[in-house]
Write a protein that holds these residues in place. Structure first.
Motif, PDB file in Angstrom:
ATOM      1  N   ASP A 357      13.535  68.732  54.054  1.00 27.88           N
ATOM      2  CA  ASP A 357      14.368  67.784  54.797  1.00 27.88           C
ATOM      3  C   ASP A 357      14.919  66.715  53.852  1.00 27.88           C
ATOM      4  O   ASP A 357      16.090  66.340  53.927  1.00 27.88           O
ATOM      5  CB  ASP A 357      13.562  67.089  55.905  1.00 27.88           C
ATOM      6  CG  ASP A 357      13.273  68.025  57.071  1.00 27.88           C
ATOM      7  OD1 ASP A 357      13.866  69.120  57.105  1.00 27.88           O
ATOM      8  OD2 ASP A 357      12.435  67.662  57.922  1.00 27.88           O
ATOM      9  N   ARG A 360      17.840  67.974  51.735  1.00 29.94           N
ATOM     10  CA  ARG A 360      19.054  68.186  52.523  1.00 29.94           C
ATOM     11  C   ARG A 360      19.695  66.840  52.916  1.00 29.94           C
ATOM     12  O   ARG A 360      20.897  66.655  52.793  1.00 29.94           O
ATOM     13  CB  ARG A 360      18.701  69.003  53.768  1.00 29.94           C
ATOM     14  CG  ARG A 360      19.888  69.616  54.477  1.00 29.94           C
ATOM     15  CD  ARG A 360      19.455  70.427  55.691  1.00 29.94           C
ATOM     16  NE  ARG A 360      18.868  69.569  56.708  1.00 29.94           N
ATOM     17  CZ  ARG A 360      17.591  69.554  57.044  1.00 29.94           C
ATOM     18  NH1 ARG A 360      16.742  70.371  56.480  1.00 29.94           N
ATOM     19  NH2 ARG A 360      17.153  68.711  57.964  1.00 29.94           N
ATOM     20  N   ILE A 361      18.855  65.923  53.364  1.00 32.68           N
ATOM     21  CA  ILE A 361      19.398  64.638  53.829  1.00 32.68           C
ATOM     22  C   ILE A 361      19.919  63.803  52.658  1.00 32.68           C
ATOM     23  O   ILE A 361      20.875  63.037  52.804  1.00 32.68           O
ATOM     24  CB  ILE A 361      18.328  63.841  54.616  1.00 32.68           C
ATOM     25  CG1 ILE A 361      17.821  64.642  55.812  1.00 32.68           C
ATOM     26  CG2 ILE A 361      18.858  62.487  55.043  1.00 32.68           C
ATOM     27  CD1 ILE A 361      18.759  64.752  56.971  1.00 32.68           C
ATOM     28  N   LYS A 363      21.614  64.813  50.299  1.00 33.63           N
ATOM     29  CA  LYS A 363      23.019  65.233  50.125  1.00 33.63           C
ATOM     30  C   LYS A 363      23.950  64.466  51.064  1.00 33.63           C
ATOM     31  O   LYS A 363      25.088  64.167  50.715  1.00 33.63           O
ATOM     32  CB  LYS A 363      23.162  66.721  50.461  1.00 33.63           C
ATOM     33  CG  LYS A 363      22.609  67.687  49.453  1.00 33.63           C
ATOM     34  CD  LYS A 363      22.679  69.068  50.089  1.00 33.63           C
ATOM     35  CE  LYS A 363      22.930  70.165  49.103  1.00 33.63           C
ATOM     36  NZ  LYS A 363      23.134  71.445  49.810  1.00 33.63           N
ATOM     37  N   VAL A 364      23.458  64.196  52.280  1.00 31.38           N
ATOM     38  CA  VAL A 364      24.287  63.492  53.263  1.00 31.38           C
ATOM     39  C   VAL A 364      24.695  62.118  52.725  1.00 31.38           C
ATOM     40  O   VAL A 364      25.824  61.672  52.914  1.00 31.38           O
ATOM     41  CB  VAL A 364      23.527  63.337  54.610  1.00 31.38           C
ATOM     42  CG1 VAL A 364      24.353  62.532  55.604  1.00 31.38           C
ATOM     43  CG2 VAL A 364      23.171  64.700  55.184  1.00 31.38           C
ATOM     44  N   TRP A 366      25.221  61.308  49.695  1.00 38.09           N
ATOM     45  CA  TRP A 366      26.296  61.462  48.711  1.00 38.09           C
ATOM     46  C   TRP A 366      27.646  61.641  49.414  1.00 38.09           C
ATOM     47  O   TRP A 366      28.648  61.019  49.059  1.00 38.09           O
ATOM     48  CB  TRP A 366      26.007  62.646  47.761  1.00 38.09           C
ATOM     49  CG  TRP A 366      27.078  62.780  46.734  1.00 38.09           C
ATOM     50  CD1 TRP A 366      27.953  63.820  46.603  1.00 38.09           C
ATOM     51  CD2 TRP A 366      27.425  61.825  45.728  1.00 38.09           C
ATOM     52  NE1 TRP A 366      28.817  63.575  45.573  1.00 38.09           N
ATOM     53  CE2 TRP A 366      28.521  62.354  45.017  1.00 38.09           C
ATOM     54  CE3 TRP A 366      26.920  60.569  45.371  1.00 38.09           C
ATOM     55  CZ2 TRP A 366      29.122  61.675  43.962  1.00 38.09           C
ATOM     56  CZ3 TRP A 366      27.530  59.900  44.319  1.00 38.09           C
ATOM     57  CH2 TRP A 366      28.605  60.451  43.631  1.00 38.09           C
ATOM     58  N   GLY A 367      27.639  62.485  50.442  1.00 35.64           N
ATOM     59  CA  GLY A 367      28.867  62.691  51.216  1.00 35.64           C
ATOM     60  C   GLY A 367      29.377  61.379  51.802  1.00 35.64           C
ATOM     61  O   GLY A 367      30.573  61.091  51.783  1.00 35.64           O
ATOM     62  N   ILE A 370      31.078  59.297  49.025  1.00 38.28           N
ATOM     63  CA  ILE A 370      32.404  59.824  48.691  1.00 38.28           C
ATOM     64  C   ILE A 370      33.412  59.468  49.780  1.00 38.28           C
ATOM     65  O   ILE A 370      34.526  59.002  49.522  1.00 38.28           O
ATOM     66  CB  ILE A 370      32.336  61.364  48.495  1.00 38.28           C
ATOM     67  CG1 ILE A 370      31.579  61.693  47.208  1.00 38.28           C
ATOM     68  CG2 ILE A 370      33.714  62.003  48.483  1.00 38.28           C
ATOM     69  CD1 ILE A 370      32.283  61.263  45.943  1.00 38.28           C
ATOM     70  N   ARG A 371      32.986  59.655  51.023  1.00 40.32           N
ATOM     71  CA  ARG A 371      33.859  59.363  52.144  1.00 40.32           C
ATOM     72  C   ARG A 371      34.243  57.891  52.228  1.00 40.32           C
ATOM     73  O   ARG A 371      35.322  57.551  52.692  1.00 40.32           O
ATOM     74  CB  ARG A 371      33.113  59.706  53.408  1.00 40.32           C
ATOM     75  CG  ARG A 371      33.843  60.652  54.271  1.00 40.32           C
ATOM     76  CD  ARG A 371      32.999  60.871  55.447  1.00 40.32           C
ATOM     77  NE  ARG A 371      32.476  62.217  55.367  1.00 40.32           N
ATOM     78  CZ  ARG A 371      32.034  62.846  56.423  1.00 40.32           C
ATOM     79  NH1 ARG A 371      32.015  62.248  57.575  1.00 40.32           N
ATOM     80  NH2 ARG A 371      31.607  64.066  56.301  1.00 40.32           N
TER      81      ARG A 371
END
Lengths: 429, 418
Positions: A357, A360-361, A363-364, A366-367, A370-371
């Motif tokens: 978990d 995976r989280i 990575k969120v 990082w997104g 960037i956003r």
């Protein structure tokens, strides 16, 4: 004014930055091919700063609550009687301002005449003009703004929540003050606050958009009015805040359809800014998503039982002086949601967090970073908020990459403590 | 913008916007706003969101999105005039920002297709849960008093017409839905609706078109057109409605008829007229109702593009109702009489140009803009519309303002108010 240049190989972002001799921090982020440019001129001064010692003075100054926000409104009046909005309108600039707990900011968004709009912004924020009459006139408008919030369930929910977590810290007070507190605001008080907090050494300007950095720097340089930078920090005085919360439950009745809830945990590992603070915020944000996010066991259980719906959201709010995590939404049974959250924390304390978990989280996060660079407005505001916490948002990656599973495990033990949790509910009338 | 026709009903549009760091996909399914299906259309996207062949349940969807660096997937319904649009929106960071070189745009596209064409969520459990949520959303419309007052004004104004329906449907309508009726509705609309798919950002549009063709090859489509909206006619008399609620601030919402269709030559001048009257801090409402008379924190106007309707909204003290009401009409008369200063006029034009130009930096706004243009059949590019706006004169504004007539006055008052 000499500016340094930095470019990120990971995000492709570029930035010019430096400090003007007046003490003003300058940050220019060019966004090629963009239509819109956004400029924000802000001061490290918000609603929590009602007690302070002016550099060079010995005595404590105390002003009425709501004054930072009141001052923001009154900055739009000009010495020559003109209206600032008119000036921006002439150049097609969409001007606005806001006051939060820790900052006050003046801004515009425009797709043309950027230099003229920027000159206007620089000029009016450095041109205070208050008279007893004009101060008086604003009471009606701000009074209505306060009344508007009185009917806003989400707003009341939030402040009631803060009033559970904090015993003394002024973050528990409404940003705009009360109809009563603002009735004590005078032109003298406004000048006192202005002359203290709007010293350019306490301010920064951030420009994001399709701009020529050299030209923007010139406009800023020319726009700086006479300013003696303070030799010392402005001493902001806050009451001592115990680690313990004020109370763990509160409720209010308002005309809402379904009960609204906000619950969360008081952060007591405070007192620092910079990279350390950024790292903590990444850790807590990851934990919130791991424990209660859409892929979590808890979310699935609560959603399928009909105890929460799509309005469910998670947040960690960070400041050097205070912090808290919060979970809010609508529920027919807020206490059941609170109990489920506490039980889940206890279960995880026994059974441990999942490394999968975590990966995976992470990575969120990082997104999300960037956003956050997509929209010039969000980017500039986020950048400035971080700047005022001594965080280098441009180099987020340097801190992000250091966050490990062990860090997150330790943070879990430290932050998610039942005794420092509280629940605020707004029930239907 | 590049457009590719997939079949009689489905159109694919590509707007590059690669300066942004995301790729955004929007699926828009057009339905005629009507009592019979408004509630089903409102419920459907939330059920579709719950599972598809690729990701069979919510947890699988959530993990799939998280693995794409926190891609987003939202579902909702949109009302554009008498067109009720089922919306499925997807967004992910673009491939070049994926640290491991992952093909994020391909993966988000796969999810879009599976959600749209391969749902597996028509079960008692899921539909039951989402029906409850749909009813909750309808009930929650009272939470935002400012929006609610405008919604109520529109309902009273268009009573008996389809536009009076909330885009969220009705409580009774949602409660009557069964798993079978919703599934049948889905199967019906997916083959008999105009469907627009907009893609912004980093994408191979031809490959995507081929993929959509593969998914839809075996489906028999019944040719469908985008629903057309009727201009609101009204009855001539001014209708006055007051609701009482436990609130401390009154919310005034006034509905006006403009009679102007979105594809008529007068529509662009009407946009300017709205901007002069109440479209921001440069407008007459802001400068008079708020700044001069200190009656409110907000006072603004907006137009409902496809219905020939304009609303004015303000939050005021209960006892200031008459003062605010009078001033709002005085300012409208000023516009009708052409009492518009050069500064007010140019500021209004600039504000509109500025808003339009800003859409070029926002993928979602760009989609909505293009969709709006397609629905009205005008298909102006942003630059074309800006050019038309720049040619509007004060006389044009004065002329179109004369069409604007008060229709309905709605006031949300406190419990104690008479």
């Amino acid at each position: 004014m000499e500016l340094d240049f930095i470019k990120s190989s990971i995000t492709g972002e570029e930035m010019y930055y430096g400090k003007h001799s007046s003490g003003l921090g300058v940050y220019i982020i060019p966004k090629k091919d963009y239509s819109k440019t956004y400029a924000i001129f802000g001061t490290r001064y918000g609603s929590v700063d009602s007690k302070f010692v002016v550099p060079g003075e010995k005595e404590l100054t105390e002003v009425p609550d709501g004054i930072a926000h009141y001052l923001e409104h009154k900055m739009f009046d000009q010495p020559d009687g003109s209206n600032v909005f008119d000036k921006f309108s002439k150049y097609g600039g969409n001007a606005n301002a806001f006051t939060s707990f820790n900052m006050t900011a003046y801004l515009f968004a425009a797709t043309a005449n950027i230099e003229e709009n920027l000159e206007t912004l620089m000029d009016y924020v450095q041109s205070p003009y208050f008279t007893e009459e004009s101060v008086q006139k604003e009471q009606g408008i701000i009074g209505q703004e306060i009344r508007m919030y009185d009917d806003n369930g989400g707003w009341k929910l939030f402040f009631n929540f803060l009033n559970c977590l904090y015993q003394n810290h002024p973050v528990k007070k409404e940003i705009a003050g009360t109809v009563e507190s603002i009735s004590h605001i005078t032109a003298d008080y406004l000048y006192k606050c202005y002359n203290t907090f709007y010293n350019l050494s306490n301010m920064s300007i951030v420009v994001v958009g399709n701009v020529d950095a050299a030209k923007i720097a010139q406009v800023i340089e020319k726009g700086v009015k006479k300013n003696e930078p303070f030799g010392e920090e402005i001493k902001k005085v806050y009451p001592e805040e115990p680690k313990e919360i004020e109370k763990n439950y509160t409720e209010q009745k308002l005309s809402v359809a379904m009960p609204l809830f906000m619950l969360g945990f008081k952060d007591t590992d405070t007192g620092y800014g910079g990279e350390k603070l950024l790292k903590k915020s990444i850790e807590i944000n990851i934990l919130l998503k791991m424990l209660f996010g859409k892929s979590s066991k808890l979310y699935k259980d609560l959603y399928e039982k009909g105890l929460i719906n799509n309005s469910f959201s998670l947040e960690y709010t960070m400041q050097p002086d205070y912090g808290y995590s919060s979970i809010d939404g609508e529920s027919s049974d807020p206490k059941a949601v609170y109990d489920a959250v506490i039980n889940e924390v206890e279960r995880v304390r026994k059974e441990g967090l999942s490394k999968e978990d975590f990966e995976r989280i992470k990575k969120v996060m990082w997104g999300q970073y960037i956003r956050s660079q997509n929209d010039v407005e969000d980017y500039a505001v986020t950048f400035m908020q971080h700047l005022f916490m001594d965080i280098d948002y441009f180099n987020y990656y340097d801190v992000y990459k250091t966050v490990t599973f062990d860090d997150v495990k330790n943070r879990f033990d430290e932050h998610f403590v039942k005794e420092r949790s509280a629940l605020s509910v707004v029930n239907p009338v | 913008m590049e457009s590719l026709k997939i079949n009689s009903n489905i159109n694919l549009y590509y707007i590059p916007m690669t300066k942004l760091k995301t790729t955004t996909i929007g699926v828009y399914i057009h339905r005629n706003l009507c009592k019979e299906e408004v509630s089903k259309n409102a419920l459907l996207p939330y059920v579709l969101k719950r599972g598809c062949k690729l990701c069979p349940d919510s947890e699988a969807v959530a993990k799939y999105l998280e693995n794409l660096y926190g891609a987003s997937f939202g579902a909702s319904v949109i009302k554009m005039g008498d067109d009720q649009i089922i919306y499925l929106g997807f967004e992910s960071i673009s491939d070049k920002y994926a640290p491991e070189g992952e093909k994020l745009s391909e993966d988000i596209t796969k999810l879009m297709m599976s959600v749209t064409f391969e749902p597996v969520s028509f079960t008692d459990e899921v539909v039951g849960q989402e029906k409850k949520n749909a009813v909750d959303r309808i009930m929650a419309e009272i939470n935002d008093k400012r929006q609610y007052a405008m919604l109520r004004c529109g309902q009273e104004m268009c009573k008996g017409e389809s536009f009076a329906l909330s885009v969220l449907g009705t409580k009774e309508g949602v409660e009557d839905i069964t798993v079978q009726s919703l599934k049948a509705h889905y199967e019906n609309i997916i083959t008999s609706s105009a469907i627009d798919i907009y893609v912004c950002g980093d994408a191979d549009i031809n490959a995507l078109a081929d993929e959509i063709k593969q998914y839809t090859d075996k489906i028999a489509f019944k040719e469908a057109k985008i629903p057309q909206s009727e201009i609101f006619a009204g009855k001539g008399e001014v209708k006055r409605v007051t609701d009482h609620m436990d609130v401390v601030q009154g919310k005034l919402s006034m509905g006006f008829r403009t009679g102007i269709k979105a594809d008529s030559a007068d529509f662009v001048p009407l946009m300017v007229m709205n901007s002069v009257y109440g479209g921001g801090a440069h407008s007459k409402l802001f400068n008079n109702v708020r700044e001069k008379l200190s009656l409110c924190y907000y006072a603004s106007s907006n137009i409902v593009k496809n219905k020939g309707i304009m609303f004015v909204n303000a939050g005021i003290e209960f006892e200031n109702f008459q003062k605010a009401y009078d001033e709002i009409l005085v300012q409208l008369d000023a516009v009708k009489n052409g009492e518009i200063s050069e500064l007010e006029f140019t500021s209004s034009i600039r504000a509109l140009e500025n808003d339009l130009e800003s859409y070029k930096d926002n993928q979602r706004m760009m989609q909505i803009y293009c969709l709006g243009q397609k629905i009205t059949g005008t298909n102006y590019s942003i630059d074309e519309l800006k050019e038309k706006i720049s040619r509007v004169t004060i006389d044009d504004v004065k002329r179109v303002a004369k069409n604007v007539e008060l229709d309905t006055v709605y006031f949300l008052a406190g419990k104690e108010e008479a």
